[in-house]
Design an enzyme around this catalytic site. Structure first.
Site, PDB file in Angstrom:
ATOM      1  N   CYS A  53     -44.435  37.276   8.002  1.00 49.72           N
ATOM      2  CA  CYS A  53     -43.039  37.025   8.359  1.00 49.72           C
ATOM      3  C   CYS A  53     -42.934  35.620   8.942  1.00 49.72           C
ATOM      4  O   CYS A  53     -43.894  34.840   8.862  1.00 49.72           O
ATOM      5  CB  CYS A  53     -42.523  38.066   9.346  1.00 49.72           C
ATOM      6  N   ALA A  54     -41.818  35.282   9.515  1.00 54.47           N
ATOM      7  CA  ALA A  54     -41.609  33.914   9.999  1.00 54.47           C
ATOM      8  C   ALA A  54     -42.439  33.604  11.233  1.00 54.47           C
ATOM      9  O   ALA A  54     -43.100  32.569  11.316  1.00 54.47           O
ATOM     10  CB  ALA A  54     -40.125  33.679  10.282  1.00 54.47           C
TER      11      ALA A  54
END
Length: 375
Positions: free
Chosen positions: A73-74
Site C-alpha cells: 500500500c502507500a
C-alpha cells in the site's frame, strides 16, 4: 499463518536476482496504474483496500498458492491489515515495511567496474524512482555524481570503503528528484559542482562545472572529464570517467532520450538536445559505456542490476538517436511528451536552495515514477 514484514532491500534483491513474486497492491487503481513495483517476473493483482473491508474471501481464488504473496500500500498500514486478513483465512502473506514510500526511497549500490590502477565505480540504483547515482573511489578518495537526497547512504558507503568524499557533482539542476549533492558537500567538506548555466537562480555557493573541467580522484589519477551537453537543461554536462564510461545525466538513457521541457523552454532547447545527441556524442568513442542518471522501465536493467550499455549499441538501437528528419525529431520531443514529474517546479526550487521542505514533504514531492525521458 504468519504475517511477515519485508524490507525494500529484500524486494530489490528479488528484482535484481530475477525472482518470482506476486504482489497484491491495495492502493487505488489510478495510483497503481501510474506507478508500481516492477520486476521481470512479478505478477500483480490490484484491489483497492476499501473493497476488502468486508473480507478477502472473494479474492482468495485469484491469489497463487505456489509463490510468495506480498501486500503493498502507500504507507504500510492498509497492507498490514490485509496481510493479517489473509493470514486469518489460512494464506501466508507478507507486507512491505513503509509501503511505497519506502520503496521510492531505497538505494541499492552495485559495483559497475574496476577502474585503471585500482579504482572502483559504483552505481546506486533507486529502483522505485528510476534514479541512478554514482561514486568513483580511488586511493582513499571519492567523487559522487548525481546524488539523491538520502545523503547518509553515500556518506556511510564511502566510510565503509575507507574513502574521503572530495568532490560532489550534479550533471544539471534536477527537476525529477531532490539532489543531495550540496548537503553531502556541506557535511564532508567536499567541493560541490553545478553547471553555471543551470545555477543562475541558486542561493548557495558552488564550484562552476564547466566544459573540459578535469578532476583527479586519488593517486591512481582517475580522470573525471566534463563535457558540455545541453538539451535536457541549458547547462547539462556529461562526464567521461577513465576514458571508459560516459555519464550522460538526463540527456541520454538506455531506451529513451531526455525531455527538454521541464523549465518551460522545450522550443528553445530542442535544438541543443539534437546537437548533443547527434553531434557531440557522435564524436565520442563508441566503446564508451553509457551510464545515465535515470531509467524508465525494468527492461533497462542488466542481469547484475546495473543500468549500462555501450554507446555504439545505443546509436543502433535507441529510437531517439535515429530520427534523421529534424522536424520529426522536434515533434517527437515537444509534441509527444509524457506527464511532467510530480511537483517538478517545487523540486527545482528546492534544488536552487529557495525552499527547504521537511522530510515528509520531500517524500511526497518525489512520489511517482521517473518522467525525465521521451520514448
Amino acid at each position: 499463518m504468519t504475517v511477515n514484514k519485508w524490507t525494500a532491500a529484500k524486494i530489490a534483491r528479488k528484482v535484481i536476482d530475477n525472482e518470482e513474486l506476486f504482489i497484491l497492491d491495495v492502493r487505488n487503481r489510478d495510483a497503481f496504474a501510474d506507478w508500481k513495483i516492477e520486476g521481470h517476473k512479478f505478477e500483480y493483482l490490484n484491489i483497492p483496500y476499501f473493497e476488502l473491508l468486508d473480507g478477502v474471501e472473494e479474492i482468495l481464488p485469484k491469489l497463487p498458492t505456489d509463490k510468495e504473496v506480498l501486500v503493498v500500500c502507500a504507507k504500510e498500514g492498509s497492507s498490514v491489515m490485509v496481510a493479517e486478513m489473509l493470514s486469518e483465512a489460512g494464506r501466508e502473506a507478507a507486507y512491505l515495511e513503509g509501503g511505497m514510500k519506502s520503496w521510492s526511497s531505497y538505494l541499492e549500490p552495485i559495483k559497475v567496474a574496476d577502474l585503471n590502477n585500482g579504482g572502483e565505480l559504483y552505481q546506486f540504483v533507486r529502483l522505485g524512482k528510476g534514479c541512478l547515482s554514482y561514486m568513483v573511489i580511488s586511493d582513499g578518495e571519492a567523487a559522487i555524481i548525481d546524488a539523491v537526497r538520502f545523503t547518509d547512504v553515500f556518506v556511510n558507503f564511502a566510510k565503509e570503503k575507507g574513502a574521503e568524499i572530495k568532490h560532489v557533482f550534479d550533471t544539471h539542476l534536477h527537476a525529477d528528484h531532490i539532489s543531495g549533492g550540496r548537503h553531502i558537500a556541506a557535511e564532508t567538506g567536499a567541493a560541490y559542482y553545478l553547471p553555471p548555466k543551470d545555477a543562475t537562480e541558486v542561493v548557495f555557493d558552488y564550484t562552476a562545472l564547466t566544459e573540459d573541467l578535469s578532476v583527479k580522484i586519488g593517486a591512481s589519477q582517475i580522470d573525471v572529464n566534463a563535457l558540455y551537453s545541453p538539451g535536457h537543461t541549458i547547462g547539462s554536462t556529461s562526464f567521461v570517467i577513465d576514458n571508459q564510461f560516459l555519464l550522460t545525466g538526463d540527456i541520454l538513457f538506455i531506451d529513451s532520450i531526455g525531455r527538454p521541457d521541464l523549465a518551460g523552454l522545450a522550443g528553445d532547447w530542442v535544438g541543443d538536445l539534437r546537437e548533443t545527441l547527434y553531434s557531440r556524442y557522435r564524436a565520442l568513442a563508441e566503446d564508451l559505456v553509457v551510464l545515465p542518471a535515470h531509467f524508465m522501465i525494468i527492461d533497462e536493467l542488466n542481469e547484475d542490476g546495473t543500468v549500462a550499455r555501450r554507446l555504439g549499441d545505443l546509436f543502433k538501437e535507441n529510437h531517439g538517436l535515429n530520427i534523421e528528419d529534424e522536424a520529426a525529431f522536434r515533434s517527437t520531443v515537444t509534441d509527444n511528451l509524457p506527464p511532467q514529474p510530480n511537483a517538478y517546479e517545487q523540486i527545482r526550487q528546492v534544488n536552487m536552495g529557495k525552499m527547504s521542505p521537511e522530510n515528509d514533504e520531500q517524500t511526497e514531492m518525489e512520489i511517482g515514477p521517473n518522467r525525465c525521458a521521451v520514448r
